[in-house]
Structures are given as structure tokens and as C-alpha cells.
Write a protein that holds these residues in place. Structure first.
Motif, PDB file in Angstrom:
ATOM      1  N   PHE A 141       0.835  -1.197   0.000  1.00  0.00           N
ATOM      2  CA  PHE A 141       0.000   0.000   0.000  1.00  0.00           C
ATOM      3  C   PHE A 141       0.879   1.260   0.000  1.00  0.00           C
ATOM      4  CE2 PHE A 141      -2.369   3.367   2.145  1.00  0.00           C
ATOM      5  CZ  PHE A 141      -3.537   3.380   1.398  1.00  0.00           C
ATOM      6  N   ALA A 142       1.901   1.250   0.867  1.00  0.00           N
ATOM      7  CA  ALA A 142       2.761   2.433   1.002  1.00  0.00           C
ATOM      8  C   ALA A 142       3.619   2.670  -0.236  1.00  0.00           C
ATOM      9  CB  ALA A 142       3.648   2.284   2.235  1.00  0.00           C
ATOM     10  N   THR A 143       3.833   1.626  -1.039  1.00  0.00           N
ATOM     11  CA  THR A 143       4.649   1.808  -2.250  1.00  0.00           C
ATOM     12  C   THR A 143       3.782   1.907  -3.504  1.00  0.00           C
ATOM     13  OG1 THR A 143       4.931  -0.586  -2.361  1.00  0.00           O
ATOM     14  CG2 THR A 143       6.698   0.648  -1.326  1.00  0.00           C
ATOM     15  N   SER A 144       2.478   2.043  -3.291  1.00  0.00           N
ATOM     16  CA  SER A 144       1.595   2.221  -4.453  1.00  0.00           C
ATOM     17  C   SER A 144       1.856   3.595  -5.067  1.00  0.00           C
ATOM     18  CB  SER A 144       0.123   2.117  -4.018  1.00  0.00           C
ATOM     19  OG  SER A 144      -0.162   3.177  -3.118  1.00  0.00           O
ATOM     20  N   ALA A 145       1.516   3.734  -6.330  1.00  0.00           N
ATOM     21  CA  ALA A 145       1.787   5.002  -7.039  1.00  0.00           C
ATOM     22  C   ALA A 145       1.148   6.175  -6.305  1.00  0.00           C
ATOM     23  CB  ALA A 145       1.254   4.900  -8.466  1.00  0.00           C
ATOM     24  N   GLU A 146      -0.049   5.946  -5.824  1.00  0.00           N
ATOM     25  CA  GLU A 146      -0.788   7.038  -5.179  1.00  0.00           C
ATOM     26  C   GLU A 146      -0.040   7.536  -3.931  1.00  0.00           C
ATOM     27  OE1 GLU A 146      -5.051   7.738  -2.951  1.00  0.00           O
ATOM     28  OE2 GLU A 146      -4.496   5.745  -3.634  1.00  0.00           O
ATOM     29  N   MET A 147       0.389   6.592  -3.085  1.00  0.00           N
ATOM     30  CA  MET A 147       1.041   6.998  -1.838  1.00  0.00           C
ATOM     31  C   MET A 147       2.443   7.558  -2.089  1.00  0.00           C
ATOM     32  SD  MET A 147      -1.366   6.695   0.187  1.00  0.00           S
ATOM     33  CE  MET A 147      -0.516   7.579   1.438  1.00  0.00           C
ATOM     34  N   VAL A 148       3.149   6.982  -3.048  1.00  0.00           N
ATOM     35  CA  VAL A 148       4.504   7.485  -3.338  1.00  0.00           C
ATOM     36  C   VAL A 148       4.413   8.910  -3.897  1.00  0.00           C
ATOM     37  CG1 VAL A 148       6.566   7.145  -4.763  1.00  0.00           C
ATOM     38  CG2 VAL A 148       5.522   5.193  -3.642  1.00  0.00           C
ATOM     39  N   GLN A 149       3.403   9.135  -4.730  1.00  0.00           N
ATOM     40  CA  GLN A 149       3.227  10.491  -5.270  1.00  0.00           C
ATOM     41  C   GLN A 149       2.918  11.485  -4.141  1.00  0.00           C
ATOM     42  OE1 GLN A 149       1.443  10.897  -8.960  1.00  0.00           O
ATOM     43  NE2 GLN A 149       1.044  13.081  -8.750  1.00  0.00           N
ATOM     44  N   LYS A 150       2.058  11.029  -3.244  1.00  0.00           N
ATOM     45  CA  LYS A 150       1.704  11.885  -2.106  1.00  0.00           C
ATOM     46  C   LYS A 150       2.965  12.193  -1.285  1.00  0.00           C
ATOM     47  CE  LYS A 150      -2.242  12.734  -0.774  1.00  0.00           C
ATOM     48  NZ  LYS A 150      -3.620  12.589  -0.720  1.00  0.00           N
ATOM     49  N   ARG A 151       3.774  11.162  -1.080  1.00  0.00           N
ATOM     50  CA  ARG A 151       5.008  11.324  -0.313  1.00  0.00           C
ATOM     51  C   ARG A 151       5.936  12.349  -1.010  1.00  0.00           C
ATOM     52  NH1 ARG A 151       7.398   7.355   3.284  1.00  0.00           N
ATOM     53  NH2 ARG A 151       9.245   8.380   4.045  1.00  0.00           N
ATOM     54  N   ALA A 152       6.033  12.201  -2.327  1.00  0.00           N
ATOM     55  CA  ALA A 152       6.900  13.110  -3.090  1.00  0.00           C
ATOM     56  C   ALA A 152       6.383  14.546  -2.976  1.00  0.00           C
ATOM     57  CB  ALA A 152       6.951  12.674  -4.544  1.00  0.00           C
ATOM     58  N   GLU A 153       5.074  14.703  -3.043  1.00  0.00           N
ATOM     59  CA  GLU A 153       4.503  16.050  -2.965  1.00  0.00           C
ATOM     60  C   GLU A 153       4.682  16.661  -1.575  1.00  0.00           C
ATOM     61  OE1 GLU A 153       1.061  15.071  -6.279  1.00  0.00           O
ATOM     62  OE2 GLU A 153       0.513  15.239  -4.166  1.00  0.00           O
ATOM     63  N   MET A 154       4.486  15.832  -0.573  1.00  0.00           N
ATOM     64  CA  MET A 154       4.538  16.372   0.800  1.00  0.00           C
ATOM     65  C   MET A 154       5.962  16.542   1.311  1.00  0.00           C
ATOM     66  SD  MET A 154       1.401  14.483   2.768  1.00  0.00           S
ATOM     67  CE  MET A 154       1.567  15.420   4.277  1.00  0.00           C
ATOM     68  N   LEU A 155       6.858  15.659   0.884  1.00  0.00           N
ATOM     69  CA  LEU A 155       8.219  15.674   1.465  1.00  0.00           C
ATOM     70  C   LEU A 155       9.304  16.083   0.476  1.00  0.00           C
ATOM     71  CD1 LEU A 155       7.986  12.313   3.483  1.00  0.00           C
ATOM     72  CD2 LEU A 155       7.361  14.593   4.229  1.00  0.00           C
ATOM     73  N   GLY A 156       8.937  16.262  -0.768  1.00  0.00           N
ATOM     74  CA  GLY A 156       9.915  16.698  -1.769  1.00  0.00           C
ATOM     75  C   GLY A 156      10.941  15.635  -2.117  1.00  0.00           C
ATOM     76  N   ILE A 157      10.608  14.382  -1.922  1.00  0.00           N
ATOM     77  CA  ILE A 157      11.563  13.313  -2.214  1.00  0.00           C
ATOM     78  C   ILE A 157      11.543  12.956  -3.701  1.00  0.00           C
ATOM     79  CG2 ILE A 157      11.500  12.267   0.084  1.00  0.00           C
ATOM     80  CD1 ILE A 157       9.627  10.292  -2.249  1.00  0.00           C
ATOM     81  N   VAL A 158      12.588  12.261  -4.132  1.00  0.00           N
ATOM     82  CA  VAL A 158      12.625  11.788  -5.512  1.00  0.00           C
ATOM     83  C   VAL A 158      12.146  10.340  -5.507  1.00  0.00           C
ATOM     84  CG1 VAL A 158      14.113  11.267  -7.472  1.00  0.00           C
ATOM     85  CG2 VAL A 158      14.558  13.283  -6.063  1.00  0.00           C
ATOM     86  N   PRO A 159      11.003  10.072  -6.114  1.00  0.00           N
ATOM     87  CA  PRO A 159      10.461   8.711  -6.034  1.00  0.00           C
ATOM     88  C   PRO A 159      11.272   7.704  -6.840  1.00  0.00           C
ATOM     89  CG  PRO A 159       8.961  10.169  -7.217  1.00  0.00           C
ATOM     90  CD  PRO A 159      10.147  10.982  -6.873  1.00  0.00           C
ATOM     91  N   ALA A 160      11.235   6.460  -6.383  1.00  0.00           N
ATOM     92  CA  ALA A 160      11.939   5.408  -7.119  1.00  0.00           C
ATOM     93  C   ALA A 160      11.045   4.819  -8.206  1.00  0.00           C
ATOM     94  CB  ALA A 160      12.362   4.312  -6.144  1.00  0.00           C
ATOM     95  N   ARG A 161       9.762   5.101  -8.138  1.00  0.00           N
ATOM     96  CA  ARG A 161       8.839   4.563  -9.138  1.00  0.00           C
ATOM     97  C   ARG A 161       8.885   5.427 -10.400  1.00  0.00           C
ATOM     98  NH1 ARG A 161       3.767   1.394  -7.265  1.00  0.00           N
ATOM     99  NH2 ARG A 161       3.224   1.788  -9.434  1.00  0.00           N
TER     100      ARG A 161
END
Lengths: 438, 472
Positions: free
Chosen positions: B370-390
Motif C-alpha cells: 500500500f505504502a509503495t503504491s503510485a498514489e502513496m509514493v506520489q503523495k510522499r513526493a509532494e509532501m516531502l519533496g523526495i525523488v520517487p523510485a517509481r
């Protein structure tokens, strides 16, 4: 020795059936003596011990020697043996065994004593009497039981554990689920490995210098401040005293972090130097061995002097002013008064504190950990030239997981601090002339 | 009478036992599955963890399962906590931290091919979680984001004439952010004009940001693709040229480069114009923007204008090119690409792992999925400014760091931190060695290439000693 054997033989010869009964099973002798309550308690104690040893105690003692034979594997679902837990449980089982032996002997002595009393037609105390005695005449036993138990579990057990760790290969890649073994390698390596032993000698030398110098400096600086604030000519003493107390009241690690920042290359001290046309001074840099040591010395004084000052202020208020008046009449100078009256009195009262200051300084982890933990110096084995033994121990056991070597170093620290403090204490007036100033 | 009393007592006892047993069974039936999640403090502080937990709990609300914050120190040790039942079920950590648990089997292998995200994550990222165990290849983590040091600079601090004077290769990218030699030259100019200012500034004893200089000239941490801890290679090949780059960079700074002064003040210094450029990881981008916007507000702009201007002027770029010959003080033709080499950097892959001691590994895996789903990773990138691995999320992210980092991971310019337990013992020796280089570089400047090589060899030696002296 011969006497002891003779005494034991006499004891057995003269013992009656009650004593032998108690030897066979705890509490039976007491019941034969007519002390049912006590006898039942002894019996229950033996049953509890037997249950403990039957279910786990014996296994724990065997585990103490083997430290595990079956390696755990979380992937395969094998619970396996955890050597560290086995060591802990083994120590606990040994302590329990010692407790059982002590109880057993006390049970035999008790049965023997009261059997003789009974034969002499004396009234034997009932359980109620025994309990009343524990709550009254022998109250110290009741009061000390729980603290003693606490000391055994929370102090003695961890200390024995730490000491024993030094005789294992625990650490590095040998951490659970790997099985740990008994070995003397840590001590061997400490002595045999050239670079390690050289570092040990260098760090120990600096550690001793640091401990003696900082203890003496802090002590006399604190005493000096106390004497200064005691002078009648000093105005606003309360305000002046408040400054060192403030420094003392701020948590030590906050002070250390603040000092680290102040002495950093971009910190306020260097900013002031640069603003006044000077060059940045690398106070805590890789080549700043003695400067960093000096700064550590100063920061430690900042943290410790106030406590000595407070202590000395209290001690000074107890000196009888008549002594000084008499000395004045005899024409003694201020310095002579200090040397012959103040100093002996203060040293007499504060020798134990002086010793604890020495131990505290010898094991002063915080100062150089905060100031210079990112430096490894040439010629030192994974240590910096400001590290004390306790910092080195930390680097070994925490940074590099070498718990056994860390434990071996702590044993050496323990030996040094205990030898120095005990020898100072037994030679001190505080110990020899305990009643002098009562 | 006695019989009746005995009978009543027996019935009462049996009833009590039956009640206790049934209540135990009921308790068991009702027992909720709790998945304890250990996230990093940054995700907690910025509210992402709560969003993630809420979303998971909402999705699985009918399954008697709940995911909660493990409420532990982000660096708590699974090796010490796990076997005794205190560890989390799911951990979010950098690959070096997560993979140090593989030797003791504290972290559980995951069948990654069965995961929905498998095809979306490049193999280089998966490799950060690859291990050989019992003769088999296993994967013990699921990559979420890629960390890599990048260049941060102020566009409004470029010289007014950069397009004519600092654009020799006519690609409309300022030469000083494209080539280290030009950065060196520009920084030296700035220092010459104002001693209180710096062009490029960085904490040069930072092992993570500066190891890349050594990697670019043949250095490496562990042999056999960072898996052999008996082979320490930071002094390998021409790594001394990388050490010389660090030493030369120290020459355009001052003693502040040899401790954490620049790191502590980098966002403020960049905002107030004390420094022109620095190196940092993308997770600090928001802090840079915040401080720069604040500075613009102090200069009289409104909040909206300041934010917009900060966003426009803070540029995140790939690290400049290094001279193939290793001398950043020399004048090297920027139009001849054969004279330049791409700078490698040390990077990390952060991701989720599952504790081997979790009692609910199936649910822990569901949480990871769930946490590595596209939706959550995108949210993480938006909120934390990280570079996603997906890869599929990259396309939707408006962050300049994303594409650079993702490409660097793909082409091997980003050297992923070793994923073996010995990595724990490399940091202090490297940092200490770099400190020695930086200290001389900004003060006496007496070192020769041989001295630099000797320092690198000492670093290797210290790392080897730290790992092996007591293990043998």
C-alpha cells in the motif's frame, strides 16, 4: 582450616535429629522443634527453589557454560539460543543458587540453635514472635531486604554481566543470532596487538593526566570561589553566587553543545576574531590536540567548579571562627590560616567528594564526545588524541559493536579507579580520623 | 448438606472456568492485528505518516487490522529490539541501514516480483536491497525514494554577463554550474572581491557529499560491487585526484569547511547571499525555499511574490563535470567534452522492509504494498519533496531534482551506498580523513599528491581495522 574442620565435626556430632531433618529437607527440623510457621516457610522456600531449578534453573546454569548450541534463524522460524540472554539467565541462576545455599545453611543453623534451646527447656519463639522481631528489633533486616534485592538485580547482575562479557567473543560479527563463546581473546588483544596496546598506553596516560589535573583544578577553583564569596569585603554575594549556580543548573549536554558551537570554525568566538581582523582558529580541528584538550579542560571546569563551590561554601560555614581569631592573635598570616585551618578542615570533610570527582573526571564521557567525536588521530587505534578511555570504549563497543573489548577496557578502568580511590580514601584523614570533627 | 455444598462449589468452579475460557476465546477472536510502522522523523514531522496510516486504515477498516506509528526512535536498532518483541513490523530506512540486518536474518525477504510496483522501479534501485543468503539471491526491501546530493545555486547571484562570459560552450547553462573548474574560478573571484562571501561552499569533511570525488577517479568503498568488506578501495586508482579536488575546493573556502559550520547555516547563507552554491540532498529543498522567500520578504516583497521569486531563483542542478586530469584549478577547454568526466556521487535508496520478528508478516507486506503504491509514493513526493523510485510517478512530479536523480541512478553516476553491515564502520574514518585534507586545503596548503594518497590509504586502513581487527 583444621579448626574449622574440627568445629564442623563437633557440630555434626552434637547435632540432634532436628538438625539432620533440616539437612534432609528445609523446614522439617523447625517443625520437629514445634515452630510450624517457620518450618512451613522454609519448606515452601525449598519447594519454590526446586521448582525454579527443575523448570529453568539447571538449564540456565548449563546454558551459562555452553552459551547456546542451537543458532536462531528468524527466516526459518528457528527460535534457537540467544547467548546473551543465556548468559544473563545463567548469572541469575547462580545468584539464585547462592541464595538457596545461604537459606539452606541458615535453616540448618536455625534448626540446630532452637533444638538446643528446646533441650534447655527454653520457650521457642513462634512465627508471630519472629515477625514481630523483624518489625521491631531486627527492623533493619526488613528495611534492607528490598533495597538489597534491588541492588542485586539492578547493580550486581549487570556488573557481573559486563565483567563476564569481557571473557567472551561477543561483538563484531558475533552478535545474536550468532552464538557467543567464552574466550580470553579480548585481554590478549589489548596487550598483544601492537597498535592497540600503544593506543591504550597513550590514552591511559592522557586519561590519568586529565583526571588528576581537572580534579585538582576544579577542586581548588571551587574552593577559591567559595572563599572569595565568603569574604566580608565582597558586596552582593548572592548575585555573584548565582552566576556559577546558573552554569551548574543548565543541563550539562546543553552546555557542551553550546560550547561546541561557540568554538566551531563558524561559531561566535571565531566570528569575533575575524571581525577584529584575525584569522579563524581551528580550536577543535584535527591538528588541535592540546588546544582541544585545553578547551575540554575549561569546559569541564565550567561544569564542575560550581558544585565544588557550593559544597565548600557549606563546609566553610561550619568552621569555628574562634580558630581564626586565635590564629590572628598568634600573628598567623592569612595564607598560614588557610593552610593550617581552612584547608585541612575542608579536605577532611570533602575527601569522599574529591574521590567521586576524580572518578567522574576519569570517566568523563561527555566533554570530548560532544567536542571532537568526528576525529581519528594518527597513531591511535580508532581514537582521537583527546579521547579518554571511556570515549575509546564507546567507539569500540557502540560505533564498532566490539562489546567484549569494550567490557575488557571497562574492567581496566574499573581497576584503576577503584585502586586509586580506595588507596586515597584509606590514607585520608576522613577515613583514619573519622571522629575528629564530630 | 456437605454433599450439596460440595456440588454447588464444584458447579460454581466449573462455571467460572468455562466463563474464563470462553472470554479468552472471545478476546482472541476480537484481538486486533496491529502493524507498527517505523517511519523517519521528517515524514512524521510533515504529517505524511499520519496521511499514510489513515489511508491504510481506511482501506482495510473491515479487516480488523490497524497500522500505527511504532513511536520509536527512527534509528532504533532492530537487531537489539526485534528478537525480544519490541521492534516494529515495518521499517522505513536507507538501504545501508536496512540491509545491515540481513546477516542476522532480522529483516525478512520479500517476493518482489509479486509486488505491483516491481516493474516500475529500476533494477539499480532493487539492487540496493539485494543480498546473497544461503546461496540464494534475496531482496529485503522495497525502494521508495532515491537520495542523491545535488547542486543548489542562486540564479540571481550569477554575474550579469554570464551569458557572454560564462557560457563558452553556448548551451545557455552557466559554465560555473556545469564545470568544477569554472565553479572554482568564479568562487575565487567572489572571495577576492569580498572575503566574507563564498562562491561554492560545503562541509568538506562530510563523507556522504564528498566521497563521490574519489569515486569519479577510481575509488570505491568495498570491492565486488560494494559487497566485499575485505577490499577497501577509497585510495584505489587515481582517487588521490578526487582528494585533490576536495583539497582545492577547501582553498576557495575557509576553516568553516572543515567542520559542520556550513551545514548548519547553509540555508541561511544561501538565502542571504553569503554563498552562491552548495551541495545538498533534495529533502532540504523546502528549507532552502523557505529561507530564501523570507529573505525576499525582508527586502520588501509580499509573501506570494517572495515565494515565487525564491522558486525562480533557487536552481537545483546535477553536479558539475570534473576535469579528467583531476585539476580543478587549471584552465580546461569547456568545449572539448573529452577533457571532462561526469562526477559520481554517493547516494542512497530509502525504502520499506519487514521485520522477521513481525507476527503478522502478511499484513506487514500488505502495508508495504500500500505504502509503495503510485498514489502513496506520489503523495510522499509532494509532501516531502523526495525523488520517487517509481518511474510512473516521476512523470507526475514537478521537481527538478527528480529527473536528474532518476537519470543518475539509471546511468550509474549515482553510486548507491553499500548494503552490507560493515558500512556502519566506514563513516568516521572517511570523515576524519576528509577533515585532514580540508584543514590543510584551507590553511597551510602544504600537501602533495603523495600526502593525499597517504591519507586515503590511512582511511582504508582505519576502515579495515574497524571491521576486522576483532572479528578475526
Amino acid at each position: 582450616m583444621k579448626n574449622k574442620i574440627k568445629k564442623l565435626a563437633t557440630f555434626f556430632r552434637e547435632s540432634g535429629k532436628e538438625t539432620y531433618a533440616s539437612m534432609a529437607f528445609m523446614g522439617v527440623g523447625q517443625i520437629l522443634n514445634g515452630q510450624f510457621g517457620k518450618g512451613m516457610l522454609y519448606m515452601l522456600t525449598e519447594i519454590a527453589f526446586m521448582l525454579y531449578f527443575g523448570f529453568t534453573g539447571i538449564t540456565d546454569i548449563i546454558g551459562f557454560f555452553t552459551l547456546g548450541t542451537n543458532k536462531a534463524d528468524a527466516w526459518a522460524g528457528i527460535v534457537g539460543d540467544n547467548s546473551v540472554i543465556m548468559l544473563l539467565r545463567g548469572i541469575f541462576a547462580w545468584i539464585a543458587l547462592a541464595g538457596l545455599i545461604w537459606m539452606y545453611i541458615s535453616n540448618i543453623k536455625d534448626a540446630h540453635f532452637y533444638a538446643e534451646e528446646k533441650h534447655n527447656n527454653k520457650m521457642l519463639p513462634s512465627l508471630k514472635n519472629d515477625i514481630s522481631s523483624i518489625l521491631d528489633k531486627n527492623f533493619y533486616k526488613a528495611a534492607l531486604f528490598l533495597p538489597l534485592l534491588g541492588v542485586a538485580v539492578f547493580n550486581i547482575l549487570p556488573i557481573i554481566f559486563m565483567i563476564l562479557i569481557a571473557f567472551t567473543n561477543y561483538g563484531g560479527k558475533i552478535v545474536p543470532p550468532e552464538l557467543v563463546d567464552w574466550t580470553f581473546d579480548s585481554f590478549k588483544k589489548l596487550v598483544v596487538l601492537g597498535e592497540l596496546s600503544q593506543s591504550f598506553v597513550k590514552i591511559l596516560g592522557w586519561n590519568l593526566l586529565w583526571a588528576f589535573a581537572s580534579t585538582l583544578f576544579n577542586y581548588f577553583a571551587g574552593l577559591g570561589l567559595a572563599l572569595l564569596y565568603n569574604k566580608k569585603c565582597v558586596k552582593g554575594k548572592a548575585i555573584w553566587r548565582a552566576f556559577p549556580i546558573l552554569a551548574y543548573a543548565i543541563p550539562g549536554f546543553i552546555t557542551l553543545l553550546a560550547f561546541k558551537y561557540m568554538f566551531s570554525n563558524g561559531g561566535p568566538i571565531n566570528n569575533i576574531i575575524v571581525d577584529n581582523g584575525g584569522q579563524i582558529i581551528d580550536f577543535l580541528g584535527i591538528n588541535s590536540k592540546w588546544m582541544a584538550r585545553g578547551i575540554g579542560f575549561f569546559i569541564n571546569a565550567w561544569l564542575s567548579v560550581p558544585s565544588i563551590m557550593l559544597l565548600a561554601t557549606g563546609v566553610l560555614s561550619n568552621i569555628n571562627n574562634d580558630l581564626y581569631e586565635a590564629a590572628d592573635i598568634d600573628g598567623a598570616s592569612s595564607f598560614l590560616q588557610f593552610r593550617k585551618i581552612t584547608l585541612p578542615f575542608v579536605i577532611f570533610s570533602t575527601t569522599p567528594v574529591l574521590i567521586s570527582q576524580f572518578i567522574g573526571n576519569f570517566n568523563n564521557f561527555g566533554v570530548f564526545f560532544f567536542l571532537r567525536s568526528d576525529v581519528l588521530s594518527d597513531g591511535y587505534f580508532l581514537a582521537s588524541d583527546t579521547d579518554l578511555l571511556i570515549n575509546w570504549l564507546y567507539r569500540m563497543s557502540i560505533d564498532n559493536n566490539y562489546y567484549a573489548i569494550g567490557a575488557a577496557i571497562s574492567l581496566v578502568i574499573f581497576a584503576i579507579t577503584s585502586i586509586v580511590s580506595l588507596s586515597v580514601y584509606v590514607r585520608s584523614a576522613a577515613y583514619k580520623k573519622e571522629d575528629t570533627f564530630r | 448438606m456437605k454433599r450439596i455444598i460440595s456440588l454447588v462449589l464444584a458447579i460454581a468452579m466449573l462455571t467460572s472456568i468455562a466463563c474464563i475460557l470462553s472470554s479468552c476465546n472471545n478476546d482472541k477472536d476480537k484481538e486486533q492485528i496491529v502493524i507498527r510502522v517505523l517511519e523517519n522523523d521528517f515524514a512524521k514531522k510533515n504529517g505524511y505518516l499520519q496521511v499514510l496510516l489513515d489511508a491504510f486504515n481506511e482501506k482495510y477498516k473491515d479487516y480488523n487490522v490497524i497500522a500505527v506509528d511504532a513511536d520509536m526512535d527512527e534509528y532504533s536498532d532492530l537487531e537489539n529490539d526485534g528478537p525480544y518483541g519490541y521492534g516494529p513490523d515495518v521499517l522505513y530506512q536507507a538501504n545501508d541501514v536496512l540491509m545491515k540486518y540481513v546477516d542476522g536474518h532480522h529483516i525478512y525477504p520479500i517476493d518482489i516480483e509479486a509486488l505491483e510496483c516491481y516493474d516500475q522501479i529500476p533494477q539499480n534501485a532493487w539492487d540496493a536491497y539485494k543480498a546473497e543468503a544461503d546461496g540464494k539471491t534475496v531482496y529485503c526491501g522495497v525502494p521508495v525514494n532515491v537520495q542523491q546530493p545535488l547542486l543548489y545555486y542562486r540564479k540571481d547571484m550569477l554575474p550579469a554577463n554570464w551569458e557572454t562570459e560564462w557560457n563558452k560552450n553556448n548551451n545557455d547553462v552557466p559554465d560555473m554550474v556545469e564545470f568544477w573548474n569554472e565553479m572554482y574560478r568564479y568562487s575565487a573571484q567572489i572571495r577576492q572581491n569580498d572575503k566574507s562571501k563564498f562562491g561554492f561552499a560545503l562541509q568538506l569533511n562530510n563523507e556522504y557529499f564528498n566521497s563521490g570525488f574519489l569515486f569519479s577517479y577510481g575509488g570505491y568503498v568495498f570491492g565486488k560491487n560494494n559487497t566485499d568488506d575485505t577490499d577497501i578501495g577509497l585510495s584505489n586508482g587515481n582517487a588521490k585526484l578526487g582528494a585533490k579536488v576536495i583539497w582545492d575546493l577547501a582553498g576557495i573556502m575557509d576553516e568553516k569547511c572543515a567542520d559542520d559550520s556550513f551545514t548548519n547555516a547553509r540555508t541561511t547563507m544561501l538565502a542571504n547571499g553569503t554563498i552562491f552554491a552548495t551541495i545538498c540532498t533534495p529533502d532540504i529543498t523546502t528549507n532552502f525555499l523557505k529561507d530564501l522567500a523570507l529573505e525576499y520578504q525582508n527586502q520588501g516583497l509580499s509573501e506570494a511574490e517572495a515565494n515565487a521569486k525564491a522558486k525562480e531563483n533557487l536552481v537545483i542542478a546535477s553536479l558539475p563535470m570534473l576535469p579528467a586530469a583531476g585539476d580543478i584549478t587549471a584552465n580546461v577547454d569547456v568545449t572539448d567534452s573529452s577533457l571532462w568526466t561526469r562526477q559520481k556521487t554517493m547516494g542512497g535508496i530509502n525504502g520499506y522492509g519487514i521485520s522477521s520478528y513481525s507476527e503478522h508478516k502478511d499484513w506487514a507486506l500488505k502495508f508495504v504494498e500500500f505504502a509503495t503504491s503510485a498514489e502513496m509514493v506520489q503523495k510522499r513526493a509532494e509532501m516531502l519533496g523526495i525523488v520517487p523510485a517509481r518511474g510512473d510517478v516521476i512523470e507526475n512530479i514537478d521537481n527538478p531534482a527528480t529527473e536528474i536523480t532518476y537519470n543518475n541512478l539509471d546511468d550509474g553516476t549515482l553510486v548507491v551506498m553499500p548494503s552490507i553491515s560493515a558500512v556502519k564502520q566506514i563513516w568516521i574514518p572517511i570523515s576524519s580523513g576528509f577533515k585532514q585534507i580540508a584543514t590543510d586545503g584551507c590553511t597551510d596548503r602544504k600537501y602533495t599528491l603523495n600526502d593525499l594518497q597517504a591519507i586515503l590509504e590511512t582511511i582504508d586502513d582505519n576502515i579495515y581495522k574497524a571491521i576486522h581487527t576483532f572479528s578475526e
